[in-house]
Write an enzyme that holds these catalytic residues in place. Sequence first.
Site, PDB file in Angstrom:
ATOM      1  N   HIS A 110       0.852  -1.187   0.000  1.00 50.06           N
ATOM      2  CA  HIS A 110       0.000   0.000   0.000  1.00 50.06           C
ATOM      3  C   HIS A 110       0.888   1.236   0.000  1.00 50.06           C
ATOM      4  O   HIS A 110       1.909   1.284   0.682  1.00 50.06           O
ATOM      5  CB  HIS A 110      -0.878  -0.004   1.263  1.00 50.06           C
ATOM      6  CG  HIS A 110      -1.348   1.360   1.674  1.00 50.06           C
ATOM      7  ND1 HIS A 110      -0.753   2.067   2.707  1.00 50.06           N
ATOM      8  CD2 HIS A 110      -2.336   2.145   1.200  1.00 50.06           C
ATOM      9  CE1 HIS A 110      -1.374   3.223   2.849  1.00 50.06           C
ATOM     10  NE2 HIS A 110      -2.331   3.302   1.950  1.00 50.06           N
TER      11      HIS A 110
ATOM     12  N   ASN B  33       0.293   5.690  -0.269  1.00 52.53           N
ATOM     13  CA  ASN B  33      -0.668   6.793  -0.349  1.00 52.53           C
ATOM     14  C   ASN B  33       0.069   8.097  -0.084  1.00 52.53           C
ATOM     15  O   ASN B  33       0.814   8.200   0.891  1.00 52.53           O
ATOM     16  CB  ASN B  33      -1.791   6.591   0.680  1.00 52.53           C
ATOM     17  CG  ASN B  33      -2.648   7.835   0.824  1.00 52.53           C
ATOM     18  OD1 ASN B  33      -2.396   8.667   1.694  1.00 52.53           O
ATOM     19  ND2 ASN B  33      -3.652   7.952  -0.007  1.00 52.53           N
ATOM     20  N   TYR B  34      -0.134   9.066  -0.958  1.00 53.63           N
ATOM     21  CA  TYR B  34       0.453  10.390  -0.753  1.00 53.63           C
ATOM     22  C   TYR B  34      -0.617  11.433  -1.051  1.00 53.63           C
ATOM     23  O   TYR B  34      -1.366  11.302  -2.019  1.00 53.63           O
ATOM     24  CB  TYR B  34       1.685  10.582  -1.641  1.00 53.63           C
ATOM     25  CG  TYR B  34       2.740   9.549  -1.332  1.00 53.63           C
ATOM     26  CD1 TYR B  34       3.513   9.645  -0.181  1.00 53.63           C
ATOM     27  CD2 TYR B  34       2.918   8.452  -2.173  1.00 53.63           C
ATOM     28  CE1 TYR B  34       4.452   8.673   0.131  1.00 53.63           C
ATOM     29  CE2 TYR B  34       3.858   7.474  -1.860  1.00 53.63           C
ATOM     30  CZ  TYR B  34       4.615   7.592  -0.705  1.00 53.63           C
ATOM     31  OH  TYR B  34       5.528   6.614  -0.397  1.00 53.63           O
TER      32      TYR B  34
ATOM     33  N   GLY C 279     -21.428  13.595  -0.004  1.00 58.17           N
ATOM     34  CA  GLY C 279     -21.326  13.334  -1.432  1.00 58.17           C
ATOM     35  C   GLY C 279     -20.131  12.506  -1.834  1.00 58.17           C
ATOM     36  O   GLY C 279     -19.810  12.406  -3.025  1.00 58.17           O
TER      37      GLY C 279
ATOM     38  N   VAL D 287     -18.298   6.283  -2.224  1.00 58.76           N
ATOM     39  CA  VAL D 287     -17.962   5.234  -1.260  1.00 58.76           C
ATOM     40  C   VAL D 287     -17.017   4.204  -1.866  1.00 58.76           C
ATOM     41  O   VAL D 287     -16.093   3.719  -1.208  1.00 58.76           O
ATOM     42  CB  VAL D 287     -19.244   4.554  -0.737  1.00 58.76           C
ATOM     43  CG1 VAL D 287     -18.905   3.375   0.171  1.00 58.76           C
ATOM     44  CG2 VAL D 287     -20.099   5.565   0.016  1.00 58.76           C
TER      45      VAL D 287
ATOM     46  N   SER E 238     -14.662   4.551  -3.956  1.00 57.16           N
ATOM     47  CA  SER E 238     -13.286   5.045  -3.950  1.00 57.16           C
ATOM     48  C   SER E 238     -12.693   4.988  -2.550  1.00 57.16           C
ATOM     49  O   SER E 238     -11.508   4.680  -2.370  1.00 57.16           O
ATOM     50  CB  SER E 238     -13.236   6.481  -4.485  1.00 57.16           C
ATOM     51  OG  SER E 238     -13.638   6.525  -5.829  1.00 57.16           O
TER      52      SER E 238
END
Length: 254
Positions: free
Chosen positions: A40, A42-43, A210, A213, A215
């Site tokens: 995994h 994430n940035y 809004g 979900v 994603s």
Amino acid sequence: MRADHTSMPLPEDAPGGLPFFAAGISLVIHPRNPHAPTAHANYRYFEITDPAASDSPTNVLAWWFGGGADLTPSYLYPADATHFHQTYKTACDAFSADLYPSLKTWCDEYFYISHRKETRGVGGIFFDDLHQGQHQRLTENRPREQADVFAFVQSLGAAFVPAYVPILSQRANMVYTPLQRRWQLIRRGRYVEFNLVHDRGTKFGLMTPGARVESILMSLPEIARWEYMSDMGEDALSEEGKLMEVLRNPRQWV
């Protein structure tokens, strides 16, 4: 959010809220082969602007970067964990020797499943709220200006392929048994538990009006397993038990 981001303006300074810009990239790989670890990365970047100075090039009130990368194996190959950590340590050391030790510890603490008393995997790096001001966890010997922090984050992003692909190439075609696949799916269940119970990004996303979900939940594996009172991993001499020992007692890999 201010509890985690000291650079954010005080609530009383913006009673009606402030415009913001957010951008990020997330990468999650769940290989089918139990010998190949999940990875995994994430940035993300977050910016708050001043609506009263929308036409000014200096209308940014606050900004910060966050992110990380971690490795989650079902079976422990110490050389894989060492390679993954060494690659990220090298990327961090190019900017400051103080960074990797702090980000590695932060990763072990963040990806901790408290109700299981174990980490999600063998760790990596994790950081949040990198900005110009004083940081709650990091020393002053770190990138401070926006361009320098962005260069640091870019370097970490570029480190993912050399950190992970050699491991994947070595493990993806190994022969595995039904029992090993079963253990992998149990570990995938732990992955789900962390993401749904503890992960701040998931919680924040689901609270956003809004939000898409699908994603927000994209990091979850396609298949996971839960067994009632399973004893897999409790035999310290088994291959599963060797992994559990490391998850319960995080190790210094480099």
